[in-house]
Write a protein that holds these residues in place. Structure first.
Motif, mmCIF file in Angstrom:
data_model
loop_
_atom_site.group_PDB
_atom_site.id
_atom_site.type_symbol
_atom_site.label_atom_id
_atom_site.label_comp_id
_atom_site.label_asym_id
_atom_site.label_seq_id
_atom_site.Cartn_x
_atom_site.Cartn_y
_atom_site.Cartn_z
ATOM 1 N N PRO A 6 3.154 -1.976 4.222
ATOM 2 C CA PRO A 6 2.978 -3.431 4.067
ATOM 3 C C PRO A 6 2.062 -4.040 5.134
ATOM 4 O O PRO A 6 1.313 -4.983 4.838
ATOM 5 N N GLU A 7 2.084 -3.489 6.332
ATOM 6 C CA GLU A 7 1.227 -4.027 7.395
ATOM 7 C C GLU A 7 -0.257 -3.700 7.203
ATOM 8 O O GLU A 7 -1.096 -4.173 7.971
ATOM 9 N N GLN A 36 2.115 -0.291 -4.208
ATOM 10 C CA GLN A 36 3.416 -0.147 -3.561
ATOM 11 C C GLN A 36 3.287 0.670 -2.282
ATOM 12 O O GLN A 36 2.339 1.446 -2.123
ATOM 13 N N PRO A 37 4.209 0.508 -1.351
ATOM 14 C CA PRO A 37 4.178 1.334 -0.132
ATOM 15 C C PRO A 37 4.141 2.815 -0.468
ATOM 16 O O PRO A 37 4.826 3.272 -1.386
ATOM 17 N N THR A 47 -1.698 -4.671 4.541
ATOM 18 C CA THR A 47 -2.146 -5.775 3.696
ATOM 19 C C THR A 47 -3.177 -6.609 4.435
ATOM 20 O O THR A 47 -2.932 -7.079 5.545
ATOM 21 N N SER A 96 3.011 -4.051 -1.359
ATOM 22 C CA SER A 96 4.302 -4.706 -1.528
ATOM 23 C C SER A 96 5.125 -3.972 -2.567
ATOM 24 O O SER A 96 4.592 -3.481 -3.563
ATOM 25 N N SER A 97 6.435 -3.920 -2.329
ATOM 26 C CA SER A 97 7.325 -3.321 -3.307
ATOM 27 C C SER A 97 7.889 -4.387 -4.240
ATOM 28 O O SER A 97 8.634 -4.083 -5.163
ATOM 29 N N THR A 108 -3.213 -5.457 -1.083
ATOM 30 C CA THR A 108 -1.862 -5.962 -0.883
ATOM 31 C C THR A 108 -0.874 -4.834 -1.123
ATOM 32 O O THR A 108 -0.896 -4.198 -2.183
ATOM 33 N N LEU A 160 -3.221 -4.470 -5.772
ATOM 34 C CA LEU A 160 -1.813 -4.567 -5.384
ATOM 35 C C LEU A 160 -1.167 -3.209 -5.613
ATOM 36 O O LEU A 160 -1.183 -2.692 -6.747
#
Length: 121
Positions: free
Chosen positions: A87-88, A13-14, A90, A120-121, A118, A11
C-alpha cells in the motif's frame, strides 16, 4: 522538444505486480539517463530508480530488489517492473529523461505526466 508518455499504472492488490513503461519521442540525439520518480499525496517527488546510457542502475532503498529498471535504447523506452506491491507504494509514478538534442549539446530534463499506481485490498 521531447515528450514522455508513461503507461501501465492501475489499481492492484497488495503483492501484485505491474510493469510501467515510458516512451520518449521528439528531438532526441541521446538520452544520458532515464529515471522513474514517484510522488504520494503530501510527499515530495522521490527518485525510485535510474538507468544510465551505460546501463548502470541505482535504486531507492525502499524499492531495491523489487523494482528492476530497464531501457531499450533503440526504442527510447524505459520500463519499471514493480513487484510485491505494498500500500505504501501508492503514488503517481513519473518518468524523467536527461536528453541531448545534438552531439556535445547540453542536457535538458524532461518529465512525463505521470501514471497512477494504487495498491489497495
Amino acid at each position: 522538444q521531447v515528450k514522455l508518455v508513461e503507461f501501465g499504472g492501475g489499481l492492484v492488490q497488495p503483492g501484485w505486480s505491474l510493469r510501467l513503461s515510458c516512451a520518449a519521442a521528439g528531438s532526441i540525439f541521446s538520452i544520458d539517463a532515464i529515471s522513474w520518480y514517484r510522488q504520494a499525496p503530501g510527499h515530495p517527488r522521490d527518485l525510485v530508480a535510474r538507468v544510465t546510457s551505460e546501463d548502470r542502475t541505482n535504486y531507492a532503498d525502499s524499492v531495491n530488489g523489487r523494482f528492476p529498471i530497464s531501457r531499450d535504447n533503440a526504442k527510447n523506452m524505459v520500463y519499471l517492473q514493480i513487484t510485491s506491491l505494498k500500500p505504501e507504494d501508492t503514488a503517481v509514478y513519473y518518468c524523467n529523461a536527461a536528453v541531448k538534442h545534438q552531439r556535445g549539446g547540453i542536457v535538458y530534463q524532461y518529465w512525463g505526466q505521470g501514471t497512477q499506481v494504487t495498491v489497495s485490498s
